[in-house]
Design a protein around this motif. Structure first.
Motif, PDB file in Angstrom:
ATOM      1  N   VAL A 273       0.838  -1.199   0.000  1.00 27.01           N
ATOM      2  CA  VAL A 273       0.000   0.000   0.000  1.00 27.01           C
ATOM      3  C   VAL A 273       0.880   1.259   0.000  1.00 27.01           C
ATOM      4  CG1 VAL A 273      -0.182  -0.036   2.521  1.00 27.01           C
ATOM      5  CG2 VAL A 273      -1.921   1.129   1.210  1.00 27.01           C
ATOM      6  N   GLU A 274       0.367   2.297  -0.654  1.00 26.19           N
ATOM      7  CA  GLU A 274       1.118   3.545  -0.768  1.00 26.19           C
ATOM      8  C   GLU A 274       1.306   4.199   0.605  1.00 26.19           C
ATOM      9  OE1 GLU A 274       0.279   7.244  -3.351  1.00 26.19           O
ATOM     10  OE2 GLU A 274      -0.156   5.447  -4.552  1.00 26.19           O
ATOM     11  N   GLY A 275       2.419   4.843   0.787  1.00 29.30           N
ATOM     12  CA  GLY A 275       2.631   5.615   2.017  1.00 29.30           C
ATOM     13  C   GLY A 275       3.173   4.787   3.163  1.00 29.30           C
ATOM     14  N   PHE A 276       3.544   3.548   2.887  1.00 23.75           N
ATOM     15  CA  PHE A 276       3.972   2.685   3.989  1.00 23.75           C
ATOM     16  C   PHE A 276       5.396   2.985   4.468  1.00 23.75           C
ATOM     17  CE2 PHE A 276       5.132  -0.934   6.411  1.00 23.75           C
ATOM     18  CZ  PHE A 276       3.954  -1.300   7.030  1.00 23.75           C
ATOM     19  N   GLY A 277       6.249   3.399   3.570  1.00 22.86           N
ATOM     20  CA  GLY A 277       7.647   3.629   3.960  1.00 22.86           C
ATOM     21  C   GLY A 277       8.508   2.429   3.599  1.00 22.86           C
ATOM     22  N   SER A 278       9.799   2.551   3.886  1.00 26.80           N
ATOM     23  CA  SER A 278      10.733   1.537   3.373  1.00 26.80           C
ATOM     24  C   SER A 278      10.704   0.224   4.156  1.00 26.80           C
ATOM     25  CB  SER A 278      12.152   2.104   3.346  1.00 26.80           C
ATOM     26  OG  SER A 278      12.517   2.432   4.663  1.00 26.80           O
ATOM     27  N   GLN A 279      10.350   0.290   5.460  1.00 27.48           N
ATOM     28  CA  GLN A 279      10.328  -0.958   6.257  1.00 27.48           C
ATOM     29  C   GLN A 279       8.974  -1.639   6.035  1.00 27.48           C
ATOM     30  OE1 GLN A 279      13.121  -1.981   7.912  1.00 27.48           O
ATOM     31  NE2 GLN A 279      13.976  -0.193   6.915  1.00 27.48           N
ATOM     32  N   ASN A 280       8.788  -2.165   4.819  1.00 30.05           N
ATOM     33  CA  ASN A 280       7.443  -2.649   4.467  1.00 30.05           C
ATOM     34  C   ASN A 280       7.308  -4.171   4.530  1.00 30.05           C
ATOM     35  OD1 ASN A 280       8.976  -3.264   2.281  1.00 30.05           O
ATOM     36  ND2 ASN A 280       7.399  -2.778   0.782  1.00 30.05           N
ATOM     37  N   VAL A 281       8.312  -4.853   5.107  1.00 26.89           N
ATOM     38  CA  VAL A 281       8.186  -6.309   5.237  1.00 26.89           C
ATOM     39  C   VAL A 281       7.381  -6.605   6.506  1.00 26.89           C
ATOM     40  CG1 VAL A 281       9.403  -8.504   5.414  1.00 26.89           C
ATOM     41  CG2 VAL A 281      10.367  -6.662   4.038  1.00 26.89           C
ATOM     42  N   LEU A 282       6.184  -7.106   6.290  1.00 22.73           N
ATOM     43  CA  LEU A 282       5.284  -7.341   7.430  1.00 22.73           C
ATOM     44  C   LEU A 282       5.679  -8.587   8.210  1.00 22.73           C
ATOM     45  CD1 LEU A 282       1.798  -6.627   5.829  1.00 22.73           C
ATOM     46  CD2 LEU A 282       3.165  -5.126   7.270  1.00 22.73           C
ATOM     47  N   CYS A 283       6.194  -9.578   7.480  1.00 21.88           N
ATOM     48  CA  CYS A 283       6.605 -10.804   8.175  1.00 21.88           C
ATOM     49  C   CYS A 283       7.573 -11.590   7.304  1.00 21.88           C
ATOM     50  CB  CYS A 283       5.386 -11.663   8.497  1.00 21.88           C
ATOM     51  SG  CYS A 283       4.654 -12.431   7.058  1.00 21.88           S
ATOM     52  N   GLY A 284       8.259 -12.539   7.919  1.00 23.39           N
ATOM     53  CA  GLY A 284       9.190 -13.357   7.149  1.00 23.39           C
ATOM     54  C   GLY A 284       9.461 -14.662   7.863  1.00 23.39           C
ATOM     55  N   GLY A 285       9.896 -15.632   7.097  1.00 23.28           N
ATOM     56  CA  GLY A 285      10.217 -16.913   7.718  1.00 23.28           C
ATOM     57  C   GLY A 285      10.705 -17.908   6.695  1.00 23.28           C
ATOM     58  N   GLY A 286      10.679 -19.170   7.076  1.00 22.39           N
ATOM     59  CA  GLY A 286      11.123 -20.209   6.169  1.00 22.39           C
ATOM     60  C   GLY A 286      11.476 -21.489   6.894  1.00 22.39           C
ATOM     61  N   ARG A 287      12.067 -22.389   6.129  1.00 22.59           N
ATOM     62  CA  ARG A 287      12.389 -23.729   6.642  1.00 22.59           C
ATOM     63  C   ARG A 287      13.813 -23.764   7.173  1.00 22.59           C
ATOM     64  NH1 ARG A 287      11.060 -28.781   6.839  1.00 22.59           N
ATOM     65  NH2 ARG A 287       8.919 -28.349   6.173  1.00 22.59           N
ATOM     66  N   TYR A 288      14.019 -24.508   8.231  1.00 21.29           N
ATOM     67  CA  TYR A 288      15.375 -24.668   8.784  1.00 21.29           C
ATOM     68  C   TYR A 288      15.542 -26.141   9.170  1.00 21.29           C
ATOM     69  CZ  TYR A 288      12.349 -23.634  12.796  1.00 21.29           C
ATOM     70  OH  TYR A 288      11.314 -23.617  13.697  1.00 21.29           O
ATOM     71  N   ASN A 289      16.192 -26.893   8.289  1.00 24.14           N
ATOM     72  CA  ASN A 289      16.255 -28.344   8.529  1.00 24.14           C
ATOM     73  C   ASN A 289      17.404 -28.785   9.441  1.00 24.14           C
ATOM     74  OD1 ASN A 289      13.941 -28.876   7.217  1.00 24.14           O
ATOM     75  ND2 ASN A 289      14.862 -29.685   5.340  1.00 24.14           N
ATOM     76  N   HIS A 290      18.359 -27.880   9.696  1.00 17.06           N
ATOM     77  CA  HIS A 290      19.513 -28.307  10.513  1.00 17.06           C
ATOM     78  C   HIS A 290      19.662 -27.533  11.816  1.00 17.06           C
ATOM     79  CE1 HIS A 290      20.320 -30.455   6.923  1.00 17.06           C
ATOM     80  NE2 HIS A 290      20.455 -29.338   6.238  1.00 17.06           N
ATOM     81  N   LEU A 291      18.816 -26.543  12.009  1.00 17.85           N
ATOM     82  CA  LEU A 291      18.998 -25.660  13.162  1.00 17.85           C
ATOM     83  C   LEU A 291      18.754 -26.363  14.498  1.00 17.85           C
ATOM     84  CD1 LEU A 291      19.589 -22.806  14.142  1.00 17.85           C
ATOM     85  CD2 LEU A 291      17.173 -22.268  13.863  1.00 17.85           C
ATOM     86  N   VAL A 292      17.742 -27.217  14.543  1.00 16.78           N
ATOM     87  CA  VAL A 292      17.439 -27.899  15.813  1.00 16.78           C
ATOM     88  C   VAL A 292      18.641 -28.771  16.189  1.00 16.78           C
ATOM     89  CG1 VAL A 292      15.783 -29.356  17.042  1.00 16.78           C
ATOM     90  CG2 VAL A 292      14.986 -27.889  15.184  1.00 16.78           C
ATOM     91  N   LYS A 293      19.258 -29.387  15.181  1.00 16.82           N
ATOM     92  CA  LYS A 293      20.427 -30.228  15.445  1.00 16.82           C
ATOM     93  C   LYS A 293      21.604 -29.355  15.921  1.00 16.82           C
ATOM     94  CE  LYS A 293      22.710 -34.259  13.845  1.00 16.82           C
ATOM     95  NZ  LYS A 293      23.751 -34.444  12.861  1.00 16.82           N
ATOM     96  N   ASN A 294      21.791 -28.213  15.276  1.00 17.79           N
ATOM     97  CA  ASN A 294      22.895 -27.318  15.676  1.00 17.79           C
ATOM     98  C   ASN A 294      22.738 -26.831  17.104  1.00 17.79           C
ATOM     99  OD1 ASN A 294      23.929 -27.525  13.186  1.00 17.79           O
ATOM    100  ND2 ASN A 294      23.322 -25.478  12.477  1.00 17.79           N
ATOM    101  N   ILE A 295      21.496 -26.564  17.493  1.00 14.79           N
ATOM    102  CA  ILE A 295      21.271 -26.017  18.836  1.00 14.79           C
ATOM    103  C   ILE A 295      21.206 -27.126  19.878  1.00 14.79           C
ATOM    104  CG2 ILE A 295      19.558 -24.867  20.312  1.00 14.79           C
ATOM    105  CD1 ILE A 295      18.852 -23.064  18.011  1.00 14.79           C
ATOM    106  N   GLY A 296      20.476 -28.207  19.558  1.00 13.11           N
ATOM    107  CA  GLY A 296      20.168 -29.170  20.616  1.00 13.11           C
ATOM    108  C   GLY A 296      20.545 -30.605  20.322  1.00 13.11           C
ATOM    109  N   ASN A 297      21.252 -30.797  19.191  1.00 18.26           N
ATOM    110  CA  ASN A 297      21.718 -32.137  18.865  1.00 18.26           C
ATOM    111  C   ASN A 297      20.596 -33.150  18.645  1.00 18.26           C
ATOM    112  OD1 ASN A 297      23.961 -33.390  18.102  1.00 18.26           O
ATOM    113  ND2 ASN A 297      24.567 -34.127  20.150  1.00 18.26           N
ATOM    114  N   VAL A 298      19.443 -32.673  18.207  1.00 14.29           N
ATOM    115  CA  VAL A 298      18.341 -33.579  17.865  1.00 14.29           C
ATOM    116  C   VAL A 298      18.003 -33.293  16.405  1.00 14.29           C
ATOM    117  CG1 VAL A 298      16.027 -34.357  18.455  1.00 14.29           C
ATOM    118  CG2 VAL A 298      17.407 -33.230  20.181  1.00 14.29           C
ATOM    119  N   ASP A 299      17.980 -34.328  15.592  1.00 13.04           N
ATOM    120  CA  ASP A 299      17.839 -34.102  14.155  1.00 13.04           C
ATOM    121  C   ASP A 299      16.355 -34.002  13.762  1.00 13.04           C
ATOM    122  OD1 ASP A 299      18.471 -33.713  11.594  1.00 13.04           O
ATOM    123  OD2 ASP A 299      19.367 -35.693  11.235  1.00 13.04           O
ATOM    124  N   VAL A 300      15.801 -32.813  13.904  1.00 10.41           N
ATOM    125  CA  VAL A 300      14.380 -32.601  13.617  1.00 10.41           C
ATOM    126  C   VAL A 300      14.266 -31.374  12.703  1.00 10.41           C
ATOM    127  CG1 VAL A 300      12.151 -31.982  14.643  1.00 10.41           C
ATOM    128  CG2 VAL A 300      13.660 -33.542  15.850  1.00 10.41           C
TER     129      VAL A 300
END
Ligand code: HAM
Length: 436
Positions: A273-300
Motif C-alpha cells: 500500500v502507498e505511504g507505507f515507507g521503506s520498512q514494508n516487510v510485514l513478516c518473514g520466515g522459512g524452513r530450517y532443517n539443521h537448526l534444531v540439530k545445531n542447537i540441541g543435537n536432535v535431528d528434527v
C-alpha cells in the motif's frame, strides 16, 4: 523529564485497542490451526543466539543487547523467537511426543539495537510460529498461509507474498561458490563489512544495508538457479500447495533473509500500500532443517515465520482499517439521589456483557448528555428517583433519539434485541462473515 529509551514506544488510546483486538484474532486463529502456545524467557544465554542466528549476521554482530548477569554469565535479550523456542523444544523433550509435527506459536517483545526509523524499533513485538518434525512441503505452505489468513481476516488488501528457495546443503554450497565467483573481481567496490562477509559468509553480502543499490548486487546469481533436483521438487510442491489454498504469490529470487539458519523455502509478505515507507516487510520466515540439530543435537526439521506487530498496525492505518469501535453500548446518567442504583445497574449490565460507563464527576444533566455523545454511546439510560421507586427506567437510543420507558427487569432483553437487530458485531469489527 526522563524520556523513553530511543527506539521504544508507548502504547495508548486507539492503538492499544487495535493491538488487543489483533491479539484476540491471533489467539482464535491459532486455535483454528491447532497450534499450541509456548512462552520462553525474554533473555537467554548469549551463545544460543550466536549458534542459531549466525555469527556473521548483522543481528548478532551489531544488534544484540548483551549483558553479564551478577553471576558473570553472558546473557542476551532475545532478538527473535525461533532460537528460544527451539531451545525449549529440545530441553522439554517435545521431540519425544507421539504426535508429530509439534506446532507452536508465541508472542512477545524482541530486542535489536538497530538504527530506529519508521517501522524499525529497538523493542518490538513479534507473533510467530515454529513447526517441528515435518520436512514436507505441505508444512511450509501451511506456515505461509497463516499470515495470509490473518491479514485477510483483518481486511488488509495491499499485501504481496514473495517466496524463494535456498535449497538443501548441497544447493546452498553450489550457490555459495557462485557468489564467491561473482563478487571476487569486485571486492574493492564493496563496503568494509562486506569484504569481511565475503571471507566468512558471502550470502550475508546480499542483505547489506549499505551496498544494496550497487549494480553488482543486482546482478548477483539467483539461488533458484543452483537448486539440485530434490530442492527443486520441494519448492515446486510448496507452490502447488499454495495454489491449492488460492494463495497468490510471486517468486522473488533476491530473498535470502537476514538470519543464517534457512534451508529450502524462504518467504516474506510485503505491504504494497502507498505511504507505507521503506520498512514494508510485514513478516518473514522459512524452513530450517539443521537448526534444531545445531542447537540441541536432535535431528528434527523445522519451519516457521514471525510478524512484527508494529508494522501490521501501520499497514492497517495506511489502509484506513479501524478495528476497534470506541462506541459504548450504554451510558448511565445517575441523578443526585440515585447514584447507588445507577452503579448497581452498571454492574449488572457489565456482568451481562455490555460495554458500559457512567458519570464519576458529578456532572449536571446537560454535561452528561455531552459525555454520552463524546463516548459515542448507543443508548443513554436515565435513572430518576421517581422511576427507581416504580422500578422503571428511561432509555434513549442515542442514534435515532427515540425514548422508551421500560421495566427494570426487561432492560437486558431490550438491549439484546436492539443489538441483535443492528448487528453491532463488536467481536469482528463488522467483518463478521469472515470471522464465523
Ligand atoms: P525477521 O525477518 O528478522 O525474522 O523478523 C520477522 C518480522 O519481525 C519482520 O518481518 C518485521 O515485521 C519484524 N521486525 C524485525 N525487526 C524489527 C524491528 N527492529 N522493528 C520492528 N519490527 C521488526 C525472524 O525474526 C525469524 N525468527 C522468523 C522465523 C521464525 N523464521 C523461522 N521461524
Amino acid at each position: 523529564m526522563i524520556q523513553k529509551p530511543k527506539g521504544t514506544y508507548d502504547v495508548y488510546g486507539s492503538e492499544g485497542q487495535t493491538i488487543l483486538y489483533i491479539e484476540n484474532v491471533l489467539r482464535a486463529l491459532m486455535d483454528r490451526y491447532n497450534y499450541e502456545y509456548v512462552r520462553t524467557p525474554h533473555f537467554e544465554a548469549s551463545e544460543l543466539f550466536h549458534r542459531a542466528v549466525g555469527e556473521t549476521t548483522d543481528i548478532v554482530t551489531k544488534e544484540t543487547y548483551d549483558f553479564l548477569d551478577r553471576g558473570e554469565r553472558k546473557m542476551t535479550l532475545r532478538p527473535e523467537g525461533t532460537a528460544g523456542v527451539i531451545r525449549s523444544f529440545v530441553e522439554n523433550k517435545m521431540y519425544a511426543r507421539d504426535v508429530m509435527p509439534v506446532k507452536t506459536w508465541y508472542y512477545g517483545p524482541m530486542y535489536r539495537y538497530e538504527r530506529p526509523q519508521a517501522g524499525r524499533f529497538r523493542e518490538f513485538y513479534q507473533f510467530g510460529v515454529e513447526v517441528f518434525g515435518s520436512k514436507e512441503a505441505m508444512a511450509d505452505a501451511e506456515v505461509i498461509s497463516i499470515p495470509v489468513t490473518l491479514y485477510k481476516l483483518l481486511g488488509l488488501k495491499g499485501i504481496q507474498v514473495n517466496i524463494n528457495s535456498l535449497g538443501d546443503t548441497e544447493s546452498r554450497e553450489r550457490y555459495r561458490e557462485a557468489l564467491i565467483k561473482h563478487f571476487e573481481p569486485h571486492l574493492d567496490e564493496l563496503c568494509e563489512d562486506c569484504k569481511e562477509r565475503f571471507v566468512k559468509n558471502p550470502l550475508r553480502i546480499l542483505d547489506c544495508k549499505v551496498d544494496h543499490d550497487l549494480d553488482i548486487m543486482k546482478q548477483a546469481p539467483k539461488t533458484i538457479d543452483y537448486l539440485n533436483e530434490e530442492s527443486k521438487k520441494h519448492f515446486e510442491e510448496v507452490q502447488e500447495y499454495l495454489k491449492a489454498m488460492d494463495i497468490v504469490y510471486a517468486i522473488h529470487p533476491s530473498i535470502v533473509r537476514g538470519l543464517d539458519y534457512y534451508t529450502h523455502t524462504v518467504f516474506e509478505v510485503e505491504a504494497s500500500v502507498e505511504g507505507f515507507g521503506s520498512q514494508n516487510v510485514l513478516c518473514g520466515g522459512g524452513r530450517y532443517n539443521h537448526l534444531v540439530k545445531n542447537i540441541g543435537n536432535v535431528d528434527v526439521p523445522g519451519v516457521g515465520f514471525a510478524l512484527g506487530m508494529e508494522r501490521l498496525v501501520t499497514a492497517l492505518a495506511c489502509e484506513q482499517i479501524d478495528l476497534c469501535s470506541e462506541a459504548l453500548d450504554v451510558y448511565v446518567i445517575p441523578f443526585e439521589d440515585t447514584k447507588k442504583e445507577a452503579l448497581s445497574l452498571v454492574q449488572t449490565l457489565r456482568l451481562s456483557g455490555f460495554k458500559v460507563d457512567t458519570d464519576y464527576m458529578n456532572k449536571n444533566m446537560k454535561a452528561n448528555f455531552k459525555q454520552a455523545d463524546k463516548k459515542n454511546a448507543r443508548f443513554i439510560l436515565l435513572l430518576g428517583s421517581d422511576e427507581v421507586k416504580e422500578n422503571l427506567l428511561t432509555i434513549k437510543n442515542n442514534h435515532t433519539k427515540e425514548e422508551y420507558k421500560i421495566q427494570k427487569e426487561d432492560l437486558i432483553a431490550f438491549l439484546d434485541e436492539a443489538f441483535l437487530e443492528e448487528c453491532a458485531c463488536k467481536e469482528c469489527g463488522g467483518n463478521h462473515e469472515e470471522m464465523e
